[in-house]
Design an enzyme around this catalytic site. Structure first.
Site, PDB file in Angstrom:
ATOM      1  N   SER A   4       3.540   3.254   4.123  1.00 25.88           N
ATOM      2  CA  SER A   4       3.247   2.555   2.883  1.00 25.88           C
ATOM      3  C   SER A   4       4.548   2.309   2.157  1.00 25.88           C
ATOM      4  O   SER A   4       5.385   3.207   2.054  1.00 25.88           O
ATOM      5  CB  SER A   4       2.309   3.383   1.999  1.00 25.88           C
ATOM      6  OG  SER A   4       2.090   2.723   0.759  1.00 25.88           O
ATOM      7  N   CYS A   5       4.729   1.084   1.667  1.00 29.45           N
ATOM      8  CA  CYS A   5       5.965   0.699   0.998  1.00 29.45           C
ATOM      9  C   CYS A   5       5.662   0.349  -0.439  1.00 29.45           C
ATOM     10  O   CYS A   5       4.748  -0.424  -0.711  1.00 29.45           O
ATOM     11  CB  CYS A   5       6.615  -0.485   1.704  1.00 29.45           C
ATOM     12  SG  CYS A   5       8.065  -1.123   0.841  1.00 29.45           S
ATOM     13  N   ALA A   6       6.396   0.905  -1.365  1.00 28.68           N
ATOM     14  CA  ALA A   6       6.255   0.590  -2.782  1.00 28.68           C
ATOM     15  C   ALA A   6       7.395  -0.323  -3.179  1.00 28.68           C
ATOM     16  O   ALA A   6       8.543   0.057  -3.090  1.00 28.68           O
ATOM     17  CB  ALA A   6       6.273   1.860  -3.611  1.00 28.68           C
ATOM     18  N   GLU A  41      -0.035  -1.647  -0.152  1.00 31.79           N
ATOM     19  CA  GLU A  41       0.602  -2.321   0.994  1.00 31.79           C
ATOM     20  C   GLU A  41       0.823  -1.293   2.096  1.00 31.79           C
ATOM     21  O   GLU A  41       1.710  -0.442   2.014  1.00 31.79           O
ATOM     22  CB  GLU A  41       1.937  -2.937   0.562  1.00 31.79           C
ATOM     23  CG  GLU A  41       2.595  -3.775   1.668  1.00 31.79           C
ATOM     24  CD  GLU A  41       3.898  -4.395   1.207  1.00 31.79           C
ATOM     25  OE1 GLU A  41       4.649  -4.859   2.066  1.00 31.79           O
ATOM     26  OE2 GLU A  41       4.143  -4.398  -0.017  1.00 31.79           O
TER      27      GLU A  41
END
Length: 455
Positions: A4-6, A41
């Site tokens: 998961s990418c922030a 995401e």
């Protein structure tokens, strides 16, 4: 695993498949800390993850970091420097970043080829200053896989190492002897060169200066396909100069003068000529009754002795050389008497060797020649110049030249040479009973109680 990418802070979190529910709770946990993060995401493919504007691309079984193609193109658009080299270096940087994007890398190479064909870059490329990164180098950079010889052979097949751009004449030939002669542009010049070589040298005074304007650099032929004007080249010696003439003819051989660049020290009249030096060496060798190998050792010892004791014409007696702890004495008479013009001019031939010897000694332990100790030379960096037969040349640093001049002035201070001494046959009838002390001004005047003599 699921990643998961922030966006914003580029944080990548990876969890096992059964722990995906953790992502649903992280937003609330971060919100308690006053941070607004969105973990919606998510992906299960590494190629879809972005971190610091990079994504992972799988090439030959290895994941390599890649920028977005748009960012790589922006590197190509960088053109803020006034130096052409900086533009070419930016293109090479784009090549490095583009490896992996096969189509983009090919287009960058086409753009680089077009850029080097422009007039302002042609000279840079001709001088070999235009950088380029081959495919084999890029693969080695990213994958650390060594290049195979057969891959390098592909480059060797297309390179002509004997070709020099602009070195050859392009001559068109047709049938018929007369036409070939007319088209041979270099034949006339070759014939003139041959005639000059067969012409007697003493035909007239200053024959090399008949046409001074031809003695300079020959201007290149103008390429009919070039644009603009040719930059003129100035002659090194022209007929406009005020040259010495006899009967209206220049007496200098200008062709020879342009090529006459002798070693400067060979012309110094402070150094013995090579003939004088050879005569001195041969005479010393005969009088010492030594062979060449033994003379090599003797010359080493005498050079080191002169470094400490100088080359004054008044030296006499013996000079010594150390054999371990034993002092071996040699007579100075053969060395001094055969030194023409002077011993110092002979020893100038040893100047470079003596300088290197002092530098070698200083690298092992502090070493200052006796000549420098007597002059109170305190800077050990100048020790290499502290001997009286050092030969000052154009390469001598300014600070060293000043130190050498001051040491010579100190060595010559107070010297009063007299041609004649007192005749031994003359005696005086009067006895001088005058008494003087060390406080007296001179031999004819007593002390003035602190006053010095009039200047």
């Amino acid at each position: 695993r699921t990643g998961s990418c922030a966006n914003g802070d580029d944080i990548i979190l990876a969890v096992k498949g059964e722990d995906v529910w953790l992502y649903d709770t992280l937003s609330a946990s971060f919100a308690e800390l006053g941070l607004n993060y969105n973990f919606d995401e998510r992906t299960k493919k590494r190629e879809e993850l972005w971190f610091m504007s990079h994504q992972a691309m799988l090439v030959d079984g290895i994941y390599i970091p890649k920028l977005e193609p748009e960012r790589i193109v922006s590197i190509l658009e960088w053109d803020r420097s006034k130096e052409l080299m900086h533009r070419t270096e930016a293109i090479c940087a784009a090549m490095i970043e583009a490896w992996g994007y096969t189509e983009l890398l090919q287009e960058i190479r086409k753009f680089y080829l077009w850029l080097l064909s422009k007039d302002e870059f042609k000279e840079l490329a001709a001088s070999g200053k235009a950088p380029y990164i081959a495919e084999t180098a890029l693969r080695k950079l990213y994958t650390n896989v060594n290049t195979q010889p057969n891959e390098l052979q592909r480059y060797l097949e297309v390179l002509d190492f004997n070709h020099i751009d602009g070195c050859c004449e392009s001559v068109s030939l047709q049938s018929g002897k007369e036409t070939v002669e007319n088209l041979d542009a270099g034949k006339e010049s070759k014939k003139e060169t041959s005639d000059k070589g067969n012409k007697p040298q003493n035909s007239q005074v200053g024959q090399g200066s008949k046409e001074p304007t031809k003695t300079g650099t020959v201007s290149k032929d103008v390429n009919v396909g070039s644009k603009g004007k040719e930059v003129p080249r100035l002659q090194k010696i022209t007929k406009k100069m005020n040259l010495p003439t006899v009967g209206g003819k220049i007496i200098l051989g200008l062709d020879h003068l342009l090529e006459y660049k002798p070693n400067q020290v060979d012309l110094f009249n402070t150094r013995a000529t090579k003939t004088q030096f050879e005569s001195w060496y041969s005479a010393v060798k005969v009088e010492y009754d030594l062979n060449d190998e033994q003379m090599g050792v003797i010359m080493n010892g005498f050079m080191v002795w002169c470094i400490d004791n100088g080359t004054s014409p008044d030296v006499n007696g013996v000079w010594v050389m150390m054999d371990g702890e034993e002092q071996v004495e040699y007579p100075l008479k053969p060395i001094v008497e055969n030194a023409k013009p002077t011993l110092r001019q002979i020893m100038h031939h040893f100047s470079d060797a003596a300088e290197a010897y002092i530098e070698m000694r200083n690298s092992e332990s502090p070493y200052m020649p006796r000549y420098g100790l007597l002059r109170n030379l305190r800077d050990r960096e100048l020790a290499r110049y502290a001997f009286d037969f050092y030969e000052v040349t154009s390469k001598t640093p300014n600070r060293a030249r000043e130190a050498i001049a001051q040491m010579k002035a100190a060595a010559l201070a107070g010297i009063n040479s007299r041609l004649f001494g007192l005749d031994g046959n003359i005696s005086t009838n009067s006895e001088n009973t005058e008494r003087h002390t060390a406080r007296d001004v001179n031999q004819n005047m007593h002390t003035l109680l602190g006053m010095g003599p009039p200047q």
